[in-house]
Design an enzyme around this catalytic site. Sequence first.
Site, mmCIF file in Angstrom:
data_model
loop_
_atom_site.group_PDB
_atom_site.id
_atom_site.type_symbol
_atom_site.label_atom_id
_atom_site.label_comp_id
_atom_site.label_asym_id
_atom_site.label_seq_id
_atom_site.Cartn_x
_atom_site.Cartn_y
_atom_site.Cartn_z
ATOM 1 N N ARG A 48 0.972 -1.012 -0.125
ATOM 2 C CA ARG A 48 -0.096 0.099 0.043
ATOM 3 C C ARG A 48 0.739 1.068 0.031
ATOM 4 O O ARG A 48 0.368 2.308 -0.638
ATOM 5 C CB ARG A 48 -1.094 -0.011 1.283
ATOM 6 N N TYR A 100 -18.071 16.592 -14.950
ATOM 7 C CA TYR A 100 -18.331 15.187 -15.107
ATOM 8 C C TYR A 100 -19.337 14.889 -13.840
ATOM 9 O O TYR A 100 -19.001 15.210 -12.527
ATOM 10 C CB TYR A 100 -17.040 14.401 -14.779
ATOM 11 N N ASP A 172 -8.788 18.405 -15.238
ATOM 12 C CA ASP A 172 -9.056 17.191 -15.564
ATOM 13 C C ASP A 172 -8.758 17.214 -17.016
ATOM 14 O O ASP A 172 -9.506 17.471 -17.802
ATOM 15 C CB ASP A 172 -10.527 16.865 -15.209
ATOM 16 N N LYS A 197 -10.145 5.604 -18.867
ATOM 17 C CA LYS A 197 -10.637 5.982 -20.374
ATOM 18 C C LYS A 197 -9.377 5.927 -21.254
ATOM 19 O O LYS A 197 -9.030 4.925 -21.367
ATOM 20 C CB LYS A 197 -11.119 7.378 -20.203
HETATM 21 N N1 PLP Z 1 -13.375 12.549 -15.024
HETATM 22 C C1 PLP Z 1 -13.979 12.455 -16.174
HETATM 23 C C2 PLP Z 1 -13.808 13.685 -17.341
HETATM 24 C C3 PLP Z 1 -14.773 11.301 -16.377
HETATM 25 O O1 PLP Z 1 -15.434 11.210 -17.628
HETATM 26 C C4 PLP Z 1 -15.039 10.591 -15.239
HETATM 27 C C5 PLP Z 1 -15.745 8.999 -15.487
HETATM 28 O O2 PLP Z 1 -16.370 8.895 -16.487
HETATM 29 C C6 PLP Z 1 -14.187 10.449 -14.195
HETATM 30 C C7 PLP Z 1 -13.271 11.754 -14.147
HETATM 31 C C8 PLP Z 1 -14.093 9.638 -12.955
HETATM 32 O O3 PLP Z 1 -13.252 8.362 -13.187
HETATM 33 P P1 PLP Z 1 -13.470 6.838 -13.015
HETATM 34 O O4 PLP Z 1 -14.981 6.500 -13.306
HETATM 35 O O5 PLP Z 1 -12.529 6.253 -13.149
HETATM 36 O O6 PLP Z 1 -13.724 6.956 -11.329
#
Ligand code: PLP
Length: 387
Positions: A48, A100, A172, A197
């Site tokens: 960890r 998001y 992001d 993604k």
């Molecule tokens: N940021 C964006 C732009 C996203 O589209 C997503 C998920 O769809 C996330 C963060 C969150 O990621 P995770 O689903 O891996 O927790």
Amino acid sequence: MSRFETRAIHAGKPRPSKGEDLVPPIHRSTVYALDKEGYEEGDPNYTRYDNPNRRQLEGLLADLEEGTGCAAFASGVAAATAVFQALDPGDHVLMPDDVYAGNRKLVRELFGRWGLQYDFVPMSGTGRIEEALRDNTRLVWLETPSNPMLNITDIAAVCEMVDGSGAKVLVDNTFLTPFNQRPLTLGADLVLHSTTKFLGGHSDIQGGAVIAREEDSFMELIRDIQVTAGAVPSPEDCWLLARSIQTLSYRMRAHNQNGMELALFLQNHPAVEKVYYPGLATHAGYENAQKQMSGFGGMISFLLKTRAQGGEAGLEAVRAVAGSRLIQRATSLGGVESTWEHRRSSEGEDSETPHNLVRISVGLEHEEDLKADLERALEGLERPAGD
Ligand code: PLP
């Protein structure tokens, strides 16, 4: 510094000596042998706290984003959680009004209870951000392009405006990856990824990451939360993600190309009212996109022309989605396979996404096959009278 394509393959990896593995092994052991009593900072001890696969991945992501360090997490929202936990109760956060949906829920439902203050504001221009800044604003969260409206925020302009206020700027960068956009070089303090993604790229790994421009006390706290709260990714997922990133440059080139082709195709289609894709000259953020992005990515949203208004129109959009045979209806994004989704249905009751919006994650299939599939799906759609 070598070029991006080369670093995506070699960064973070120790160079093997004679007879050693060219492909790094997966380190499954959760514990490491000790040679003394107790534990000092930096000693390998327990997975960890430290793991060779995670260390390699973090080195790779820090390098590609041109940051000084990275903390990897078990998901994108776990990475976001660590960032919010590094703030104090009573601190104020600014986020895009179309951020998001999962991160909006995180802030409203979990961190609101924890005493974090927040505002969601439009971020296509800098005016509303400036108005909303407060003395206790500690974080300006950008998502550019945003999900699902593909709004573009001028990263450098926001960083300049916020500079000296005591607030950090986080971007992001999930939709674009560092292949298309490197926010830290534009003045941002932090970059966040859902590595689930495009970085993972094959819809088979969940992960997240925070990358910092400077190893300051805020990043130190994020690292502390990473290992103390423990939302770390498994060695297997770190290994698989680092493996996927080796082909990131070539996948992103094809996502960019297919994205542009499909956006143009949709823009010229009689069943489509509007296309949101930052590579189109008609996009409101086109100028800023050209300035700060080297490619426009594989995410497209579009509005369907519908006879009915409101919820009925949304259902018509869903019906069109159901007509595709190649492009799979599914949530998430960034895989080699193309998917599409009626976002409003996925986002839930407080969604402000238009009823007739469909979002596509453009994959790496041949562009002509994708166009043919879209053509077939949209053919059956009823058009408003006169069209
Ligand atoms: N940021 C964006 C732009 C996203 O589209 C997503 C998920 O769809 C996330 C963060 C969150 O990621 P995770 O689903 O891996 O927790």
